[in-house]
Design a protein around this motif. Structure first.
Motif, PDB file in Angstrom:
ATOM      1  N   PHE A  29       0.839  -1.199   0.000  1.00 24.55           N
ATOM      2  CA  PHE A  29       0.000   0.000   0.000  1.00 24.55           C
ATOM      3  C   PHE A  29       0.880   1.258   0.000  1.00 24.55           C
ATOM      4  O   PHE A  29       0.632   2.211  -0.743  1.00 24.55           O
ATOM      5  CB  PHE A  29      -0.940  -0.017   1.210  1.00 24.55           C
ATOM      6  N   LEU A  30       1.945   1.221   0.810  1.00 23.64           N
ATOM      7  CA  LEU A  30       2.853   2.370   0.845  1.00 23.64           C
ATOM      8  C   LEU A  30       3.664   2.482  -0.441  1.00 23.64           C
ATOM      9  O   LEU A  30       3.959   3.584  -0.898  1.00 23.64           O
ATOM     10  CB  LEU A  30       3.779   2.288   2.060  1.00 23.64           C
ATOM     11  N   TYR A  31       4.040   1.346  -1.028  1.00 22.51           N
ATOM     12  CA  TYR A  31       4.753   1.389  -2.304  1.00 22.51           C
ATOM     13  C   TYR A  31       3.911   2.067  -3.384  1.00 22.51           C
ATOM     14  O   TYR A  31       4.429   2.833  -4.193  1.00 22.51           O
ATOM     15  CB  TYR A  31       5.143  -0.018  -2.774  1.00 22.51           C
ATOM     16  N   GLU A  32       2.624   1.800  -3.405  1.00 26.35           N
ATOM     17  CA  GLU A  32       1.764   2.449  -4.397  1.00 26.35           C
ATOM     18  C   GLU A  32       1.717   3.955  -4.171  1.00 26.35           C
ATOM     19  O   GLU A  32       1.737   4.734  -5.121  1.00 26.35           O
ATOM     20  CB  GLU A  32       0.369   1.841  -4.384  1.00 26.35           C
ATOM     21  N   ARG A  33       1.668   4.367  -2.910  1.00 27.71           N
ATOM     22  CA  ARG A  33       1.716   5.807  -2.593  1.00 27.71           C
ATOM     23  C   ARG A  33       3.049   6.394  -3.038  1.00 27.71           C
ATOM     24  O   ARG A  33       3.106   7.477  -3.639  1.00 27.71           O
ATOM     25  CB  ARG A  33       1.524   6.038  -1.097  1.00 27.71           C
ATOM     26  N   ASP A  47       3.583  -1.738 -12.061  1.00 23.58           N
ATOM     27  CA  ASP A  47       3.111  -3.114 -12.209  1.00 23.58           C
ATOM     28  C   ASP A  47       2.970  -3.688 -10.803  1.00 23.58           C
ATOM     29  O   ASP A  47       3.949  -4.125 -10.196  1.00 23.58           O
ATOM     30  CB  ASP A  47       4.098  -3.927 -13.043  1.00 23.58           C
ATOM     31  N   ALA A  48       1.754  -3.686 -10.290  1.00 28.66           N
ATOM     32  CA  ALA A  48       1.502  -4.087  -8.906  1.00 28.66           C
ATOM     33  C   ALA A  48       1.925  -5.526  -8.639  1.00 28.66           C
ATOM     34  O   ALA A  48       2.505  -5.821  -7.589  1.00 28.66           O
ATOM     35  CB  ALA A  48       0.033  -3.896  -8.556  1.00 28.66           C
ATOM     36  N   GLN A  73       0.476  -0.093  15.336  1.00 29.97           N
ATOM     37  CA  GLN A  73       0.442  -1.266  14.449  1.00 29.97           C
ATOM     38  C   GLN A  73       0.235  -0.924  12.970  1.00 29.97           C
ATOM     39  O   GLN A  73       0.038  -1.815  12.159  1.00 29.97           O
ATOM     40  CB  GLN A  73      -0.603  -2.277  14.910  1.00 29.97           C
ATOM     41  N   GLU A  74       0.263   0.349  12.597  1.00 32.87           N
ATOM     42  CA  GLU A  74       0.125   0.760  11.200  1.00 32.87           C
ATOM     43  C   GLU A  74       1.508   1.153  10.668  1.00 32.87           C
ATOM     44  O   GLU A  74       2.220   1.942  11.295  1.00 32.87           O
ATOM     45  CB  GLU A  74      -0.834   1.942  11.069  1.00 32.87           C
ATOM     46  N   ILE A  75       1.870   0.607   9.510  1.00 36.96           N
ATOM     47  CA  ILE A  75       3.158   0.934   8.910  1.00 36.96           C
ATOM     48  C   ILE A  75       3.091   2.339   8.332  1.00 36.96           C
ATOM     49  O   ILE A  75       2.234   2.641   7.492  1.00 36.96           O
ATOM     50  CB  ILE A  75       3.551  -0.092   7.827  1.00 36.96           C
ATOM     51  N   VAL A  76       3.994   3.211   8.802  1.00 39.06           N
ATOM     52  CA  VAL A  76       4.004   4.606   8.358  1.00 39.06           C
ATOM     53  C   VAL A  76       5.271   4.954   7.591  1.00 39.06           C
ATOM     54  O   VAL A  76       5.420   6.082   7.125  1.00 39.06           O
ATOM     55  CB  VAL A  76       3.809   5.579   9.540  1.00 39.06           C
ATOM     56  N   GLY A  77       6.166   3.992   7.453  1.00 39.59           N
ATOM     57  CA  GLY A  77       7.376   4.235   6.690  1.00 39.59           C
ATOM     58  C   GLY A  77       8.200   2.979   6.562  1.00 39.59           C
ATOM     59  O   GLY A  77       8.007   2.017   7.306  1.00 39.59           O
ATOM     60  N   PHE A  78       9.079   2.984   5.576  1.00 37.98           N
ATOM     61  CA  PHE A  78       9.977   1.850   5.381  1.00 37.98           C
ATOM     62  C   PHE A  78      11.240   2.300   4.669  1.00 37.98           C
ATOM     63  O   PHE A  78      11.263   3.341   4.006  1.00 37.98           O
ATOM     64  CB  PHE A  78       9.300   0.715   4.592  1.00 37.98           C
TER      65      PHE A  78
END
Length: 163
Positions: A29-33, A47-48, A73-78
């Motif tokens: 989800f973050l990669y798409e953002r 290409d998802a 528990q929500e991923i906000v960065g990587f």
């Protein structure tokens, strides 16, 4: 409104760990953002399925580790990286992707993710950490400052030619 996340309150507000295969849907989800903000979309179509497989394989086989930052528990960065030992006795740690959701940019989260990645490079015996930053990114200046404060120095340029 919540107080900004600073180095003083980072430990009590944010959890950091390596992603595992169960995290891949949320990371995607973050990669798409990320891709929606990136300059790559001007020449390269998202290409998802391919992206998901790349991230899944990288996380599952530890070839492309992802350090993730979580709030409630929500991923906000990587931050994702690889080790390239193609030409040298010591591997070169190479930044692949680095993303923090806009509402937490310029907080201590990015600095902590980078510090953890640097530490992992040292533990792995890397000789250097290369971090390409695309200049067309809106956050490029902030990233430059972040890397500069972390002891990185600028060398070379990123070039591109579209087809």
């Amino acid at each position: 409104m919540n107080k900004p996340i600073t180095l003083d309150n980072l430990d009590e507000r944010v959890t950091f760990r390596f992603a595992d295969v169960n995290d891949v849907p949320d990371v995607m989800f973050l990669y798409e953002r990320f891709y929606g903000e990136a300059v790559y979309k001007d020449f390269l179509e998202w290409d998802a399925a391919k992206a998901r497989q790349t991230v899944l394989d990288g996380v599952a086989f530890d070839q492309r580790p992802h350090i993730i930052a979580l709030i409630d528990q929500e991923i906000v960065g990587f931050l994702a990286y690889i080790f390239d030992d193609s030409f040298a006795t010591k591997p070169c740690q190479v930044l692949m992707e680095f993303y923090v959701v806009p509402e937490h940019r310029r907080s201590a989260i990015g600095r902590a993710l980078l510090a953890m990645a640097v530490q992992e490079g040292k533990i792995a015996g890397a000789g250097a950490f290369h971090a390409p930053v695309a200049s067309g990114m809106r956050a490029a200046r902030s990233l430059f400052n972040l890397f500069d404060k972390a002891g990185f120095t600028q060398f070379g340029y990123m070039m591109r030619r579209g087809f």
